[in-house]
Design an enzyme around this catalytic site. Structure first.
Site, short mmCIF file in Angstrom:
data_model
loop_
_atom_site.label_atom_id
_atom_site.label_comp_id
_atom_site.label_asym_id
_atom_site.label_seq_id
_atom_site.Cartn_x
_atom_site.Cartn_y
_atom_site.Cartn_z
N GLU A 1 0.88 -1.03 -0.01
CA GLU A 1 -0.08 0.05 -0.31
C GLU A 1 0.81 1.22 0.08
O GLU A 1 1.88 1.34 0.62
CB GLU A 1 -1.01 -0.01 1.14
CG GLU A 1 -1.78 1.28 1.41
CD GLU A 1 -2.70 1.10 2.61
OE1 GLU A 1 -3.63 1.73 2.95
OE2 GLU A 1 -2.21 0.30 3.60
N LYS B 1 -9.19 2.58 -2.51
CA LYS B 1 -9.42 1.94 -1.31
C LYS B 1 -11.01 2.43 -0.73
O LYS B 1 -10.99 3.72 -0.85
CB LYS B 1 -8.34 2.31 -0.26
CG LYS B 1 -8.25 1.74 1.06
CD LYS B 1 -7.05 2.08 1.88
CE LYS B 1 -7.09 1.25 3.35
NZ LYS B 1 -5.73 1.55 4.02
N CYS C 1 -5.40 -3.00 1.85
CA CYS C 1 -5.19 -3.10 3.35
C CYS C 1 -6.65 -3.15 3.99
O CYS C 1 -7.23 -4.28 4.18
CB CYS C 1 -4.35 -1.87 3.66
SG CYS C 1 -3.52 -2.42 5.35
N LYS D 1 -0.10 -9.37 15.87
CA LYS D 1 -0.50 -8.83 14.53
C LYS D 1 -0.97 -9.89 13.28
O LYS D 1 -1.75 -9.77 12.83
CB LYS D 1 0.30 -7.83 14.19
CG LYS D 1 -0.28 -7.09 13.00
CD LYS D 1 -1.56 -6.34 13.50
CE LYS D 1 -2.38 -5.37 12.19
NZ LYS D 1 -1.58 -4.20 12.24
#
Length: 543
Positions: free
Chosen positions: A41, A114, A150, A182
């Site tokens: 990204e 996005k 994302c 994560k």
């Protein structure tokens, strides 16, 4: 068909360097027969660009760099997805999108915008971008591929919209910063929102340090059932190449690869700290680092990280003993500096301390010595370290941990003086765990540094527990209150002493003014002081 994720270490605003890395990855991928290459990204600008996005010149440079990539990859057969900002319209009607352009044979053949804009924790994309509205798919070699950026895969609607218009696999441009656990969250979310639709998914994640954020890479491919089919390296640049094939019924899926075993959490955190230091110092052009070495566990950990990040030749350790410094602190500091091979100097501060006290004697006449004199010692040390930094250009790495920063057990313009707070998000109990883990790699930290009771050594016989609850209790309270937003009543109900809870929570609240003046530091938890924690300094609210 081969598709790949380019796991790149980009720098915000480094358009020539970022473009070079994208072009290099594209050529390398083409040499390996890759048909589609996904970059992270905003790979062209680096992530996050923050308010640079508001400058017209930044957008122009981005557009020019995209043209350069388009021309440089025109001879390649592959389709290339490049993340970059797109500006549309003029004046009051102008809108900016977090986007990805699909390049092929020197042309932009499509643009994905996005749809979901994160606006929590360290993210504030709603400040800069408008939401995209259309799902984006393209066809390659008889396969229909959907594109998301994302946050889009963290919600069910964008993947479903792509699936409904025929996407057989999902390609994701990612800039997902690291914190403990994560990768598990990414995989679990992808399985819930993408694998549930029967779509395989490839995500290309950024890697590297950007101010307080560290990106861990770990680009991944999930097959249609949600099993991990391939995974990129952790905390390293990588090109993850995977095979996407169709069966007799036209269903596409990835061919699985061997997945390396995940290292323990301590190894992951340590790698994040090393990468964060290396990139902060390297990308900002500092020639090296200076660490005030006290003989204590915090400075020992910071010194080990600095050497592992930069090499011993770029790190300098300075011991600044006061009249209250124990002999074992001198001995352990010398021992550790010798083990790591760094330059080591001792600058006693006794004479400076006496001079300050003499200068202030008239003002302090009749008043007992207290924390004022303790803090003077810390500030003398900070001043000496900053003088060395000014003279030689190396950055001072501060050594305060999260436990101390939470309750203000640190001295403004003293041990908080410096340019980068390496363990600012590391609780004291984790400091000990990291030291023990580092010693499994090589015997870098003397055992006595790890096992002796911690002390600031600013007065005779001092230990941290003279002023603070035991660190096991303190860290648990900080985690529950600060990281998990638990109430005082809930923390007490969890079994922690009411008096300790009340005291720690009060200290967290009244020391915000100190934390605002602390240097930036590496984020390794899902909530760190700084971008994640935005509490007012002036406030009468008390839990």
């Amino acid at each position: 068909m081969r598709i790949a994720a380019a796991q790149l270490n980009q720098t915000v605003g480094d358009f020539p360097g970022n473009a070079d890395r994208i072009i290099g990855a594209a050529r390398k991928a083409a040499d390996r027969g890759v048909r589609v290459l996904v970059t992270p990204e905003l790979s062209l600008t680096g992530y996050p660009p923050e308010d640079l996005l508001l400058r017209d010149a930044f957008q122009r440079r981005s557009d020019e760099a995209l043209d350069r990539i388009r021309e440089a990859t025109a001879s390649l057969e592959l389709f290339l997805l490049v993340g970059h900002p797109v500006s549309e319209g003029q004046g009051a009607g102008r809108r900016r999108f977090n986007a990805a352009s699909l390049l092929h044979r020197g042309r932009v053949v499509g643009v994905c915008r996005k749809r979901e804009l994160p606006n929590y924790a360290v993210f504030d994309e709603a400040r800069y971008f408008a939401r995209g509205e259309e799902a984006f798919v393209f066809d390659v070699d008889g396969m229909r591929l959907g594109v998301a950026i994302c946050e889009d895969f963290w919600f069910p609607v964008p993947p479903r919209a792509l699936h409904e218009i025929g996407a057989q696999a999902l390609l994701v441009l990612n800039a997902s910063p690291y914190h403990l656990g994560k990768q598990h969250s990414r995989l679990d979310t992808a399985r819930a929102n993408v694998s549930a639709l029967g779509m395989p998914m490839l995500a290309a994640n950024q890697v590297g340090g950007q101010d307080e954020l560290v990106f861990d890479g770990l680009s991944f491919a999930l097959d249609a059932s949600g099993a991990l089919a391939a995974q990129g390296k952790a905390f390293e640049s990588d090109l993850l190449v995977v095979e996407l094939q169709a069966d007799a019924d036209g269903r596409v899926d990835f061919v699985s690869q061997a997945i390396p075993e995940s290292p323990p959490p301590e190894a992951q955190v340590y790698a994040a700290l090393v990468l964060g230091v290396r990139d902060y110092i390297g990308k900002n052009g500092f020639p090296g680092a200076i660490v005030g070495l006290s003989g204590g566990v915090d400075s020992a950990l910071v010194l080990a990280i600095a050497v592992d990040a930069l090499g011993a030749d770029k790190v300098r350790a300075v011991m600044m003993p006061s009249p209250y410094t124990a002999e074992i602190s001198w001995l352990d500091a010398r021992d550790m500096a010798q083990r790591l091979g760094v330059r080591y100097d001792e600058l006693p501060i006794g004479a400076c301390f006496d001079a300050f006290r003499a200068t202030l004697a008239g003002e302090f006449r009749g008043l007992p010595e207290d924390t004022t004199e303790e803090n003077l010692q810390a500030r003398i040390r900070g001043m000496l370290l900053m003088a060395l930094s000014n003279k030689f250009g190396a950055i001072v790495l501060t050594t305060g941990n999260k436990s101390e920063m939470a309750v203000g057990y640190a001295t403004l313009y003293g041990d908080m003086a410096g340019g980068f707070a390496v363990i600012k998000d590391i609780a004291k109990t984790l400091v000990w765990r990291l030291c023990r883990w580092r010693n499994t790699v090589s015997d870098a930290i003397p055992d006595r540094i790890i096992t002796r009771p911690p002390s600031a050594e600013l007065k005779p016989g001092q230990t941290d527990q003279d002023s603070l609850p035991p660190y096991e209790t303190l860290d648990a309270i900080v985690r529950l209150y600060m990281e998990e937003d638990r109430s005082v009543d809930e923390i007490v109900a969890a079994g922690h002493p009411a008096d300790a809870v009340a005291r720690v929570v009060r200290l967290i609240q009244v020391n915000e003014y100190k934390r605002r003046q602390a240097p930036v530091g590496i984020r390794v938890t899902h909530r760190a002081f700084g971008r994640d924690w935005r509490y007012p300094i002036t406030s009468k609210f008390r839990d």
